[in-house]
Design an enzyme around this catalytic site. Structure first.
Site, mmCIF file in Angstrom:
data_model
loop_
_atom_site.group_PDB
_atom_site.id
_atom_site.type_symbol
_atom_site.label_atom_id
_atom_site.label_comp_id
_atom_site.label_asym_id
_atom_site.label_seq_id
_atom_site.Cartn_x
_atom_site.Cartn_y
_atom_site.Cartn_z
ATOM 1 C CB CYS A 76 -46.008 80.450 64.259
ATOM 2 S SG CYS A 76 -45.522 80.124 65.976
ATOM 3 C CG HIS A 121 -50.290 82.334 65.736
ATOM 4 N ND1 HIS A 121 -50.336 81.333 64.789
ATOM 5 C CD2 HIS A 121 -49.336 81.966 66.627
ATOM 6 C CE1 HIS A 121 -49.451 80.397 65.103
ATOM 7 N NE2 HIS A 121 -48.833 80.750 66.209
#
Length: 509
Positions: free
Chosen positions: A333, A446
């Site tokens: 991310c 994630h």
């Protein structure tokens, strides 16, 4: 008519979240329809629900313990600190913008309480038992006028409160007595009992302290809960990182996670930490980095600020040295964005600057925009180059939660990680980029390491690089979490006066 029990603490990080998860699992095992609730969270560990909304990670763990799909009614207000006494304010799972602490407390908090009331109305109609968690301490006199998570909730519901102290950090008796003394009389009346948490050693030695507490406060001590090692339940915020090692522990593989100042969603790496051949450590100083087998750049709530920190702290130089020695670097991310050439912020969504140069380890560029991407995702990995191997996996599950859009800065890049389903809708979206030499890759997904086969293949590449034999998949991470909730419930049930708790919840004590 729903039953309530509320856990408030003498301070943050006393174990309220874990005890709430324990009660959720205990009541589930007893056949109750139970749901967790926390009016307001302040945390950088968050989760995306099935309907594409954002909530605090602690209530996700509690929902799992209660056998429920996480939903934002369990945490209607989420504050995500961005720096400079400012937070992104999320109501009912969606951002309403950034506010300073003064703006929020003086102007918006009580308005946000309407979202709390609405969520409670829906939950009390749908469930027969609510396990409610407070935040910090109810005795912070400077915050009480704007409190929407502790005694305001207890008074609104007429909910009985158990006050929790952490004996492991010391001063628990003074904390319990002092907190009660600072409460108003009607607030003290709502406190029906005390819990001493995280006790190490022979509990019989604590008997004089229990007697003292009960005589001094007039409140019963419902239990002295032992410290539970290796619980493997998601942590709520970065305070818990203080308990995680910075030095290498036992394990064949040395994995270093950079502890960014605004680190978020570090629960991405809990599944790695649970592997027997892994030594996972969180590194804050460049000198601590050493010679790990792989470095992971995690998510960040303020990517630009953390990128500047990487340079100013010397961590970027340390990363280059590790990479030149042959250790791969992986970004998740915000960490993925930092691996690129540049991060643009033309609308100042994250920073007062127009942007910042990245680590330039991947030929990609990221531009921040006002909108946030929130979705549960499924995807696949096809031919990800990693240390001379090619990682492939189908049926990957995770979630994305990020600002900005990432684009190629040159042609011919490798995009081996692709999302094929977003928010239950079929799609084909690039979700990661890799260097052809197998030393650098990143993704927006994630939870990618929570996928058992992918995690083991990743670790086996590291093992083979060190001349070690690969290992078979030996763990089901999600099933292990369910066993952890059962283990937690068994310990708490054995050390908590459940008969007294039931009488309190029924209004008989």
């Amino acid at each position: 008519m729903a039953e309530y029990i509320m856990l408030q603490g003498t301070s943050s990080h006393v174990g309220k979240s874990v005890l709430a998860a324990a009660l959720c699992r205990i009541f589930l095992q007893e056949g109750k329809s139970v749901v967790p609730f926390k009016a307001q969270n302040m945390a950088l560990n968050s989760y995306v629900t099935a309907d594409g909304r954002e909530m605090g990670r602690a209530q996700v763990a509690q929902a799992e313990a209660a056998g429920l799909e996480p939903a934002v009614d369990m945490n209607p207000v989420l504050l995500k600190p961005t720096g400079n006494s400012c937070s992104q304010v999320i109501i009912d799972g969606l951002s309403v913008g950034n506010m300073s602490a003064k703006e929020y407390h003086n102007g918006y908090a009580l308005e946000a309480f309407s979202a709390v009331q609405n969520a409670l109305s829906r939950l009390t109609k749908a469930y027969d038992t609510l396990v409610i968690e407070g935040a910090g301490s109810p005795a912070e006199v400077n915050l009480k006028p704007y409190d929407i998570v502790n005694m305001r909730v207890a008074k609104y519901l007429h909910a009985p409160v158990l006050l929790v102290a952490d004996v492991d950090r010391g001063g628990s008796l003074a904390a319990l007595v002092g907190t009660l003394a600072l409460l108003e009389e009607d607030e003290r009346d709502l406190v029906k009992g005390l819990i001493v948490n995280k006790f190490r050693g022979d509990v019989s030695l604590f008997a004089p302290a229990v007697d003292f507490l009960e005589k001094k406060t007039g409140k019963p001590v419902l239990g002295v809960i032992p410290y539970i090692e290796n619980l493997n339940i998601d942590d709520e915020d970065s305070v818990s990182l203080e308990d995680k090692p910075a030095d290498r522990q036992e394990g064949d593989l040395d994995i270093a996670v950079i502890r960014l100042p605004k680190i978020s969603n570090f629960t991405d790496f809990d599944s790695l930490q649970g592997e027997g051949d892994v030594s996972l450590r969180y590194v804050r100083e460049a000198a601590e980095l050493g010679r790990p087998d792989v470095v992971i750049l995690p998510g960040s709530k303020n990517t630009i600020e953390d990128m500047a920190w990487l340079r100013d702290s010397g961590m970027a130089s340390a990363l280059y040295r590790v990479l030149s020695a042959g250790a791969p670097v992986v970004g998740i991310c915000g960490g993925y964005q930092m691996l690129g050439r540049y991060i643009y912020d033309p609308d100042h969504t994250e920073s007062s600057t127009e942007g910042i140069g990245g680590l330039d380890l991947l030929p990609i560029e990221t531009t921040f925009t006002a909108g946030k991407t929130l979705a549960q995702v499924k995807g696949e990995c096809c031919g990800l180059p990693f240390l001379g191997q090619a990682l492939s996996a189908e049926g990957l599950e995770g979630y994305e939660i990020h600002m900005g859009h990432t684009a190629d800065a040159e042609a011919g890049l490798l995009h081996p990680i692709v999302v094929t389903e977003r928010s239950q809708q079929a799609c084909h979206v690039v979700h990661g980029t890799a260097r052809r030499d197998g030393l650098v890759w990143g993704t927006y997904m994630h939870g990618i390491f929570d996928n058992d086969a992918f995690r083991r293949d990743f670790l086996n590449c590291l093992r083979q690089q060190k001349g070690l034999q690969p290992l078979a998949v030996r763990r089901n991470f999600r099933a292990e979490k369910q066993k952890s909730y059962d283990r937690l419930a068994a310990v708490v049930r054995a050390h908590l006066n459940m008969d007294m708790l039931r009488r309190i919840m029924a209004g008989r004590d």
